[in-house]
Design a protein around this motif. Structure first.
Motif, mmCIF file in Angstrom:
data_model
loop_
_atom_site.group_PDB
_atom_site.id
_atom_site.type_symbol
_atom_site.label_atom_id
_atom_site.label_comp_id
_atom_site.label_asym_id
_atom_site.label_seq_id
_atom_site.Cartn_x
_atom_site.Cartn_y
_atom_site.Cartn_z
ATOM 1 N N GLY A 153 19.176 -26.274 -13.968
ATOM 2 C CA GLY A 153 18.684 -26.170 -15.333
ATOM 3 C C GLY A 153 17.599 -27.190 -15.610
ATOM 4 O O GLY A 153 17.344 -28.096 -14.812
ATOM 5 N N THR A 154 16.958 -27.026 -16.737
ATOM 6 C CA THR A 154 15.869 -27.906 -17.151
ATOM 7 C C THR A 154 16.122 -28.380 -18.576
ATOM 8 O O THR A 154 16.482 -27.579 -19.449
ATOM 9 C CB THR A 154 14.516 -27.165 -17.086
ATOM 10 N N THR A 156 21.697 -34.087 -8.901
ATOM 11 C CA THR A 156 20.490 -34.909 -8.790
ATOM 12 C C THR A 156 19.511 -34.425 -9.853
ATOM 13 O O THR A 156 19.595 -33.278 -10.317
ATOM 14 C CB THR A 156 19.850 -34.797 -7.395
ATOM 15 N N PHE A 157 18.577 -35.293 -10.226
ATOM 16 C CA PHE A 157 17.634 -34.897 -11.272
ATOM 17 C C PHE A 157 16.333 -35.677 -11.141
ATOM 18 O O PHE A 157 16.305 -36.819 -10.658
ATOM 19 C CB PHE A 157 18.232 -35.100 -12.675
ATOM 20 N N ASP A 158 15.250 -35.022 -11.556
ATOM 21 C CA ASP A 158 13.917 -35.616 -11.569
ATOM 22 C C ASP A 158 13.335 -35.450 -12.967
ATOM 23 O O ASP A 158 13.457 -34.375 -13.576
ATOM 24 C CB ASP A 158 12.993 -34.929 -10.562
ATOM 25 N N SER A 159 12.698 -36.506 -13.466
ATOM 26 C CA SER A 159 12.125 -36.472 -14.803
ATOM 27 C C SER A 159 10.636 -36.772 -14.747
ATOM 28 O O SER A 159 10.219 -37.733 -14.102
ATOM 29 C CB SER A 159 12.831 -37.496 -15.704
ATOM 30 N N THR A 171 13.961 -40.861 -9.678
ATOM 31 C CA THR A 171 14.841 -39.777 -9.264
ATOM 32 C C THR A 171 16.279 -40.268 -9.291
ATOM 33 O O THR A 171 16.588 -41.344 -8.787
ATOM 34 C CB THR A 171 14.473 -39.283 -7.859
ATOM 35 N N GLY A 172 17.151 -39.487 -9.929
ATOM 36 C CA GLY A 172 18.505 -39.970 -10.152
ATOM 37 C C GLY A 172 19.563 -39.119 -9.496
ATOM 38 O O GLY A 172 19.332 -37.978 -9.094
ATOM 39 N N VAL A 173 20.739 -39.712 -9.398
ATOM 40 C CA VAL A 173 21.929 -39.035 -8.889
ATOM 41 C C VAL A 173 22.991 -39.146 -9.972
ATOM 42 O O VAL A 173 23.191 -40.214 -10.558
ATOM 43 C CB VAL A 173 22.428 -39.685 -7.588
ATOM 44 N N GLY A 174 23.653 -38.044 -10.276
ATOM 45 C CA GLY A 174 24.692 -38.063 -11.287
ATOM 46 C C GLY A 174 25.750 -39.104 -10.994
ATOM 47 O O GLY A 174 26.164 -39.273 -9.841
ATOM 48 N N ARG A 175 26.178 -39.797 -12.018
ATOM 49 C CA ARG A 175 27.163 -40.859 -11.827
ATOM 50 C C ARG A 175 28.480 -40.314 -11.291
ATOM 51 O O ARG A 175 29.171 -40.973 -10.511
ATOM 52 C CB ARG A 175 27.391 -41.579 -13.159
#
Length: 310
Positions: free
Chosen positions: A153-154, A117-120, A26-30
């Motif tokens: 968005g996806t 934030t994003f999940d892949s 799980t990430g956080v935008g830089r």
């Protein structure tokens, strides 16, 4: 031979078990969504839509993935599950890889100041497919991008992990494989362009709302946002707007060095293609060029540009 389908089925069951598992941490935008990045993007794309400037501006929707990227100095953290999946495919002989396409869906606009934030996840692994590159499996990852905890968005990214097919032999030299150029990726957005190329016509999209010409082909107008379009056929006249000379190591179907130009057509849009008919070291910015079509094999036709020397 009778057991081969069962072997494939068992292997595909193992691959399918990875569906739904995380592909990256799980990430956080830089950086938050910000106006300078939006400006750089729009300048690079030549996008002058007023929605992306001034008070109340939004980010271009196609920037969705840009806000998740780690930058040159950091690498995204892939999960053990994703590495295991790719390892299984490597061990089974499907060691070659090519990116095939990406898709995006937009849920809400992103605005300067939004924290990302994003999940892949590994969304799907296809059944074994037969392709011109060789048999293999399509692996699709899905990244859900959120702002303030709300889905924005996806982004779906698809690769093909394949076992390279044996190249057909060259009839003039049976010991040397026939070299074939890579095939262009044809999808629902650009199929009409390639249909035109097949009949030796270079088609440019034209918005039926505001009349703006656009290239490459897109599903909507950059100027007014309307989806309707028709086409005009390029006259074939143009000039070299910019160019590079490729000096890469030998690669099948290519003979470096050769010139690749950004060609400005008489209609005002630009296209990237090879500059032919003149030595690569004689290509210059501003050189007049003329469209022609080259048949590279029994299937592939490409638009290229003949240099016109004065």
């Amino acid at each position: 031979m009778n057991g081969e389908p069962e072997v494939h089925e068992e292997f595909e069951t193992r691959l399918k078990a990875y569906e739904g598992r995380p592909a990256a941490a799980t990430g956080v935008g830089r950086d938050p969504v910000n106006a300078p990045m939006i400006r750089h993007w729009c300048e690079a794309m030549g996008d002058t839509n007023p929605a992306y400037t001034g008070p109340g501006a939004i980010a271009p929707p196609t920037m969705l993935q840009a806000w998740t990227m780690a930058g040159l100095s950091r690498r995204p953290e892939r999960t053990a599950a994703y590495d295991e999946l790719l390892g299984l495919l490597d061990e089974s002989g499907h060691h070659a890889v090519v990116a095939t396409d990406c898709e995006q869906e937009y849920a809400r606009p992103l605005r300067p100041g939004d924290e990302i934030t994003f999940d892949s996840v590994i969304e799907s692994v296809s059944e074994r497919k037969t392709t011109k590159l060789g048999p293999g499996y399509f692996v699709t990852t899905r990244t859900d991008v959120s702002a303030g905890g709300e889905l924005a968005g996806t982004h779906r990214f698809r690769i093909l992990k394949y076992a390279p097919a044996r190249r057909p032999t060259n009839p003039t030299n049976p010991t040397k494989p026939e070299e074939r150029r890579p095939r262009p990726v044809v999808n629902r957005d650009n199929a009409g362009f390639w249909e035109g190329v097949a009949r030796h016509a270079l088609l440019i999209q034209r918005c039926t709302g505001c009349g703006t010409l656009r290239f490459p082909w897109l599903p909507g107008c950059n100027s007014c946002g309307r989806p309707g379009w028709d086409t005009v056929e390029a006259s074939g006249e143009g000039t070299v707007y910019s160019y590079v000379v490729m000096h890469h190591p030998p690669f099948p179907a290519f003979e470096p060095p050769y010139a690749v130009g950004l060609i400005e057509l008489a209609e005002g849009v630009r296209i990237i293609s090879n500059v032919v008919g003149v030595p690569y070291d004689k290509v210059r910015v501003g050189m007049p060029v003329r469209l022609c079509f080259r048949q590279y094999d029994d299937e592939l036709v490409l638009p290229v540009f003949q240099g016109v020397t004065r």
